[in-house]
Each structure stands twice: as C-alpha cells, then as structure tokens.
Design a protein around this motif. Structure first.
Motif, PDB file in Angstrom:
ATOM      1  N   SER A  81      -2.998  11.033  26.136  1.00  0.00           N
ATOM      2  CA  SER A  81      -2.879  10.133  24.980  1.00  0.00           C
ATOM      3  C   SER A  81      -1.807   9.083  25.236  1.00  0.00           C
ATOM      4  O   SER A  81      -1.812   8.012  24.633  1.00  0.00           O
ATOM      5  CB  SER A  81      -2.515  10.935  23.719  1.00  0.00           C
ATOM      6  OG  SER A  81      -1.275  11.618  23.909  1.00  0.00           O
ATOM      7  N   HIS A  82      -0.887   9.404  26.115  1.00  0.00           N
ATOM      8  CA  HIS A  82       0.218   8.500  26.475  1.00  0.00           C
ATOM      9  C   HIS A  82       0.510   8.666  27.970  1.00  0.00           C
ATOM     10  O   HIS A  82       0.183   9.698  28.570  1.00  0.00           O
ATOM     11  CB  HIS A  82       1.497   8.844  25.699  1.00  0.00           C
ATOM     12  CG  HIS A  82       1.368   8.734  24.213  1.00  0.00           C
ATOM     13  ND1 HIS A  82       0.761   9.728  23.445  1.00  0.00           N
ATOM     14  CD2 HIS A  82       1.763   7.773  23.332  1.00  0.00           C
ATOM     15  CE1 HIS A  82       0.790   9.369  22.172  1.00  0.00           C
ATOM     16  NE2 HIS A  82       1.388   8.188  22.071  1.00  0.00           N
ATOM     17  N   LYS A 116      10.264   7.286  17.869  1.00  0.00           N
ATOM     18  CA  LYS A 116       9.302   7.077  16.772  1.00  0.00           C
ATOM     19  C   LYS A 116       8.103   8.036  16.852  1.00  0.00           C
ATOM     20  O   LYS A 116       7.357   8.222  15.875  1.00  0.00           O
ATOM     21  CB  LYS A 116       8.800   5.629  16.777  1.00  0.00           C
ATOM     22  CG  LYS A 116       8.040   5.240  18.031  1.00  0.00           C
ATOM     23  CD  LYS A 116       7.553   3.799  17.974  1.00  0.00           C
ATOM     24  CE  LYS A 116       6.881   3.371  19.272  1.00  0.00           C
ATOM     25  NZ  LYS A 116       5.764   4.199  19.687  1.00  0.00           N
ATOM     26  N   ASP A 117       7.912   8.639  18.039  1.00  0.00           N
ATOM     27  CA  ASP A 117       6.767   9.534  18.233  1.00  0.00           C
ATOM     28  C   ASP A 117       7.091  10.997  17.918  1.00  0.00           C
ATOM     29  O   ASP A 117       6.218  11.873  18.066  1.00  0.00           O
ATOM     30  CB  ASP A 117       6.278   9.446  19.683  1.00  0.00           C
ATOM     31  CG  ASP A 117       5.790   8.054  20.043  1.00  0.00           C
ATOM     32  OD1 ASP A 117       4.868   7.572  19.374  1.00  0.00           O
ATOM     33  OD2 ASP A 117       6.344   7.440  20.989  1.00  0.00           O
ATOM     34  N   ARG A 176       1.431  15.111  18.105  1.00  0.00           N
ATOM     35  CA  ARG A 176       0.792  15.919  19.131  1.00  0.00           C
ATOM     36  C   ARG A 176       0.341  14.977  20.240  1.00  0.00           C
ATOM     37  O   ARG A 176      -0.330  13.976  19.979  1.00  0.00           O
ATOM     38  CB  ARG A 176      -0.419  16.661  18.555  1.00  0.00           C
ATOM     39  CG  ARG A 176      -0.088  17.853  17.703  1.00  0.00           C
ATOM     40  CD  ARG A 176       0.504  18.992  18.506  1.00  0.00           C
ATOM     41  NE  ARG A 176      -0.378  19.451  19.579  1.00  0.00           N
ATOM     42  CZ  ARG A 176      -1.293  20.410  19.398  1.00  0.00           C
ATOM     43  NH1 ARG A 176      -1.431  21.002  18.228  1.00  0.00           N
ATOM     44  NH2 ARG A 176      -2.049  20.791  20.411  1.00  0.00           N
ATOM     45  N   VAL A 177       0.699  15.288  21.479  1.00  0.00           N
ATOM     46  CA  VAL A 177       0.401  14.377  22.580  1.00  0.00           C
ATOM     47  C   VAL A 177      -0.227  15.131  23.745  1.00  0.00           C
ATOM     48  O   VAL A 177      -0.111  16.362  23.857  1.00  0.00           O
ATOM     49  CB  VAL A 177       1.672  13.644  23.062  1.00  0.00           C
ATOM     50  CG1 VAL A 177       2.217  12.717  21.982  1.00  0.00           C
ATOM     51  CG2 VAL A 177       2.730  14.627  23.535  1.00  0.00           C
ATOM     52  N   VAL A 222       6.015  16.315  20.293  1.00  0.00           N
ATOM     53  CA  VAL A 222       7.199  15.522  20.661  1.00  0.00           C
ATOM     54  C   VAL A 222       8.379  15.960  19.802  1.00  0.00           C
ATOM     55  O   VAL A 222       8.293  16.016  18.566  1.00  0.00           O
ATOM     56  CB  VAL A 222       6.945  14.010  20.468  1.00  0.00           C
ATOM     57  CG1 VAL A 222       8.174  13.209  20.890  1.00  0.00           C
ATOM     58  CG2 VAL A 222       5.718  13.561  21.259  1.00  0.00           C
ATOM     59  N   LEU A 223       9.494  16.305  20.460  1.00  0.00           N
ATOM     60  CA  LEU A 223      10.721  16.718  19.783  1.00  0.00           C
ATOM     61  C   LEU A 223      11.828  15.706  20.057  1.00  0.00           C
ATOM     62  O   LEU A 223      11.858  15.063  21.108  1.00  0.00           O
ATOM     63  CB  LEU A 223      11.166  18.098  20.286  1.00  0.00           C
ATOM     64  CG  LEU A 223      10.126  19.240  20.251  1.00  0.00           C
ATOM     65  CD1 LEU A 223      10.748  20.486  20.885  1.00  0.00           C
ATOM     66  CD2 LEU A 223       9.680  19.506  18.824  1.00  0.00           C
TER      67      LEU A 223
END
Length: 594
Positions: A6-7, A15-16, A20-21, A77-78
């Motif tokens: 996705s990235h 900002k993310d 979920r990525v 993402v944390l």
C-alpha cells in the motif's frame, strides 16, 4: 490496492499512525532484544522499521529469517516515543507493528554485507554486482546517474538539439584505439566494428542538413582499464552543431555543465566562464594537458639561469648544454618545514621514474641566501633573478627539476600534484573547469620519428588555408579543444575539416595517399563532396561527469554493471567460449595456442 504494498518503504509519516498498511522489500537489518524483534525493511525508496513481540505467532520464524530475504508484511503504523525517533531516516517518527508476513523470495548466505558500505574485495563485488547495487552508496550513485542523464536530455532539448541514434554495427576505423570486431555471417570473411564513437556519423548528420544533434552514445574501445574509464564500453554526451566556430561550442557546453553541476552538487564552481589555456602553456605551467586548477602551484621555466657564470650547479649546467631544460615549483612560506618534507618529495619523485629534485629555501640574514643542499651554488644576484622570474618571496622554497622537455613535463606535473597534496592546497569544495585549446595538428612519434595526427584527424587546422605552411606540419595548430575539470579530462572536441581537398592534404602528411583516404573514409569523404556546412562538436563523458558529481575516485562506482581490470564480466562470465556450430555459421576457425 496492489497486492504487494500500500506504501513504499520511504512513504509513511506521523499522519499515517493508526493505519493498516502493506509493505514489501528486503530485510536490511534485524535487532533482537529478547522480547522484541526490530526489522528494518528496505526497498528502492528507503527504510521502514517494523516491530514484533515474542507473543506473536510469527516471532520465531522472523527471528530465524536470513537478511536480504524479500518479504511482504502487513501491520499497523505506530508513533515512536521521542527518545526512539531516528532522525537519519525519513520514516524515523513511526514504526509498524507486524501482524502477518509472507516470504516472497528466499536468500542464501550472503557473500558480502549489503546493509553497510564498507570496503570489500572488488572481485566479489563484481561477481555479485546485483547485491552490491543494493548497498546504499552505490544505489544512490546509479540513481544520480539516471537523474543526470534525464536532466542533460532536457537541457539539450531546451538548447535546440535533436536526439538521434547512430549505428552500432559499422566499419572499422584505422585511427584511434583498437576496435571490437564482429564477424559477418552474410559476408564471410568480413567484419563489422562496434563504434569507438559516432564521430563520422554525427558529421554526416550535419551534412544531411540537421543543425544540432545530440545522443547519449555508447562507445566501444578495446583498451586497458583506467580509474576514469571502463574497459570495453562507456557512454558520452555526443553533440554536433552546424555553422559554428569554436566559441559557439564553448558557449553551449559551458551553459550545460554549469547548470548540471549547480543542480547536482553543493560544491561551488571556481569559474562560471571557463578559462582557456593553450596546450603549450598547459604543459609548461601545469605539466599536463589535464590541469587541476584547484592546485595553485605554477611551474616556471628557469633554464636560462643556468647559463650564468655566478651559478655553479654543474650537474644542471651540463644537462642544459646538452639540450635539457630546468623548471621549478615555488612553495609559499615553507622555510620552517623539516628536512624530511623536502627529502620525501625528492624520494617520491625518484619512485615515479624521475632523476630526483634539487631544492633550496630563500632566507635573509644580512643578505638574501639559499639554504639547502644546493643553496651554496647560487649567488645573491642569481637568487634575486630566480625570485623575480618565479615571484618567490623570502621564506619560500623552490624545487628544481632538469630533464629533456617531454620527461620534464611529465615529472613536474606529477610533483606539482604531490606537493599540493602534502601541503593540503587542494580545495575539495570546488569544481574548476577549463578549456585546453590550440592543440598541434601533428606530432612526431618518439620511436618511429614519423609524423602522426596528435588528436582528431578530422579537425580543421587554424588559419587561412592558403596561408598554412604544410612544409612545417609540427607548427600547424588545430581547432581542437579539451574540457577538463579538477584534473579529469571530460572530453575532446573540434571544429571539423569539411573541405575534402584539405583533408587529402593533411592525410598525405601522415602517409595516406588519396586512394587510401577514399578507401578508409569513403562515407565521410564522399558526403563532404556534396556541400558540407562548417561544423563542430564535442562529447563529454557521462561516466566521468557522474563520477565527479558523486565524488568517486573510480568509474566503476557509478557504472551499473562494470567489467574488471581485465575486461571480464565476472557476473555473466564474459567473454565466453562459443560452440563449434556458431563458429561454423560465421565461417571462423579458432587457432589453438601452442
């Protein structure tokens, strides 16, 4: 969504957080903290840190996984705590908690480390170049190369140039380096040659009526490797222009290089308008036709001093009487340097094949005196005369060399660079471009004593044609020029000879009759007979430009798949043997070595 990501690995930011990525890449590093495992995932774009704790079902599998394995990970993402932010990477404010992963490509035991740029054996690096190219520094060098080429293309279009491609299979040329030959299947016993440069073709493009041509051209020369040239093949920015004089070419090239080096480097340009140094002056002042103008040291000729009665240095005086010359280099304010400094320069010179250096330091007590091993051989008046000719001051030192001119130029050029390095005189934060101009059209071969072309045989001689003295060919200068940066020759160029009768005349000086010129250069000489415009050009080396911008010492560091010093591709095992059937098709028989 793409099933692999996705990235990319340089995309996630603060900002993310909470998203979920899905990311894919190579495992760059692992850090096992017992209860926690940290994984740095790398792709072409950058690095993202992932984290997994030992309660996760995937922990033990990831703990054992080999570095450089290609995996797909999905997770959340944390935000990193302030004390764990990594400012060295753009994704350093976040990390991704691993939920699931999938192996996309397993990796065997690595023959060289990928996660660091440490020095490693060249043979291993070239054999496993696909791994070497994953390393950060060289990966960035290759990206830089791509960006530089794209920028140059854009700039050339803005300057009104059109890009054309010239043939790769062509005729062998009798001039220049050795050709790579390609046997013809359809014409048994005959051979194509890979082009050493598109020289004749680009001139033919001008004869065809196109005004401005360029090409990022592959060139092939069967010559030994050097630090600034790959064996076998290299790329150059080949350009040609119609209805131009030398200055028109200079204007275009200076504009292009200033824009390119300003965009891709933080270093300053010493000159925005490049100085023009006659070839003869370059050899005298710098001992080289590739002068590094960052070096402030200038070589001076003081041969006539050794005809004076009050100079008693007999070794040099005898050599001067037999035809040798004396040149010197002044080092500023070096009176307090230890004797070892001077002796080391002398020793180094001998190691380079020179006969050594004489030296003295200028001091003043009551009178001006020369202190050092040869100081006693010079009178006060002769020292003052040397100071006047060399602009030396009290406290300066003078290194002297004596030899025949060609050897003297070689050794003083090397010494000039060595002294500058030892005294830390080179400004590494600048690019110093210059033009070397007024090359001689011809030179005499030291061994055969025959007259040969010194540079490009298709160059235009200087002066009005009816005023050129062809009986004194060594005095004829040509509209030939080199562009040099920081002691590296980027390219040679010339205004071309577009007049057939003049070309016959010039080739006759090196032993070609009219029939030989017609046979060897049939395409060129025929085309020039049908109305050729005055034209000229140049071809700066792409590899060398990128090498300077990347601040690398060796061209292999900016070449994607280079060969080794012996022109071997260790990764693809080239050159390689071919089958009997292939040889038979080409009407070739291999001669066995005795």
């Amino acid at each position: 969504m793409n099933k692999y990501r996705s990235h990319n690995c340089n995309e996630l930011r603060k900002k993310d957080v909470g998203s979920r990525v899905l990311l894919s890449g190579w495992i760059n590093k692992k850090r096992d903290h017992g209860n926690l495992l940290f994984i740095d995932l790398r792709d072409h774009y950058g690095i993202t840190q992932f984290i997994i704790d030992k309660d996760n079902k995937n922990f033990s599998r990831l703990e054992k996984i080999q570095l450089e394995t290609v995996i797909k990970i999905d997770g959340e993402v944390l935000e990193r705590s302030k004390d764990t932010i990594n400012k060295e990477i753009e994704t350093g404010e976040i990390e991704v908690s691993i939920e699931n992963f999938e192996i996309l490509g397993n990796c065997k035991e690595l023959p060289l480390p990928v996660f660091s740029d440490q020095e490693y054996a060249e043979e291993i690096r070239l054999k496993y170049r696909f791994l070497d190219l994953r390393r950060k520094k060289i990966h960035e060098n290759i990206i830089l190369r791509s960006n530089v080429i794209s920028f140059i293309r854009s700039e050339m279009n803005k300057l009104g140039f059109l890009e054309f491609q010239t043939p790769i299979l062509t005729a062998s040329s009798p001039e220049g380096a050795r050709d790579f030959l390609v046997p013809s299947r359809l014409s048994p016993g005959k051979f194509y040659a890979l082009p050493q440069a598109p020289q004749q073709f680009k001139q033919l493009i001008m004869v065809s009526g196109f005004d401005r041509y360029f090409q990022i051209a592959p060139c092939f020369r069967d010559e030994d490797a050097r630090a600034d040239r790959s064996p076998g093949e290299f790329y150059q920015l080949d350009l040609e222009m119609s209805f131009v004089e030398q200055e028109d070419v200079f204007e275009i090239v200076e504009k292009l290089l200033v824009n390119t080096f300003t965009k891709f480097s933080k270093k300053k340009l010493m000159f925005k308008t490049f100085p023009k140094i006659p070839y003869k002056d370059a050899l005298l002042k710098y001992g080289s036709d590739k002068p590094d103008l960052r070096n402030p040291l200038i070589i001076k000729d003081i041969t006539e001093i050794f005809s004076r009665e009050d100079v008693k240095f007999e070794i040099f005086k005898k050599l001067v009487k037999s035809g040798s010359k004396v040149r010197c280099i002044v080092t500023k304010d070096t009176k307090d340097k230890p004797r070892s400094f001077f002796d080391n320069i002398d020793k180094w010179t001998k190691e380079q094949g020179g006969s050594g250096l004489a030296y003295f330091t200028i001091e003043k007590d009551k009178d001006i005196v020369a202190k050092g091993p040869i100081g006693k051989f010079f009178s006060k008046n002769s020292i003052e005369d040397i100071m006047k000719k060399t602009e030396a001051k009290i406290g300066d030192s003078i290194f002297l060399a004596c030899a025949e001119q060609k050897e003297l130029e070689r050794i003083t050029g090397l010494v000039r660079d060595k002294i500058a390095q030892d005294l830390d005189l080179i400004d590494e934060k600048v690019f110093a471009f210059c033009w070397v101009v007024d090359y001689p059209m011809f030179e005499k071969d030291d061994k055969t004593k025959k007259i040969e072309f010194s540079h490009n045989p298709f160059s235009m001689p200087q002066g009005k044609i009816d005023k050129i003295n062809f009986d004194k060919p060594l005095e004829i200068l040509a509209f030939q020029y080199d562009i040099v940066c920081n002691g590296v020759e980027l390219s040679s160029g010339a205004i071309r000879n577009h007049i057939p009768e003049l070309m016959y005349k010039l080739f006759s000086i090196v032993g070609y009759d009219k029939k030989q010129v017609n046979d060897k250069f049939s395409g060129m000489i025929n085309a020039l007979s049908y109305g050729a415009p005055p034209h000229g050009g140049i071809a700066p080396g792409i590899d060398r430009i990128v090498m300077l911008l990347a601040e690398e010492k060796n061209i292999r560091e900016v070449t994607m798949f280079p060969m080794n010093q012996n022109a071997q591709d260790l990764m693809m095992n080239a050159p390689s043997q071919v089958s009997e059937d292939q040889l038979k098709e080409l009407n070739l028989i291999l001669k066995s070595k005795k």
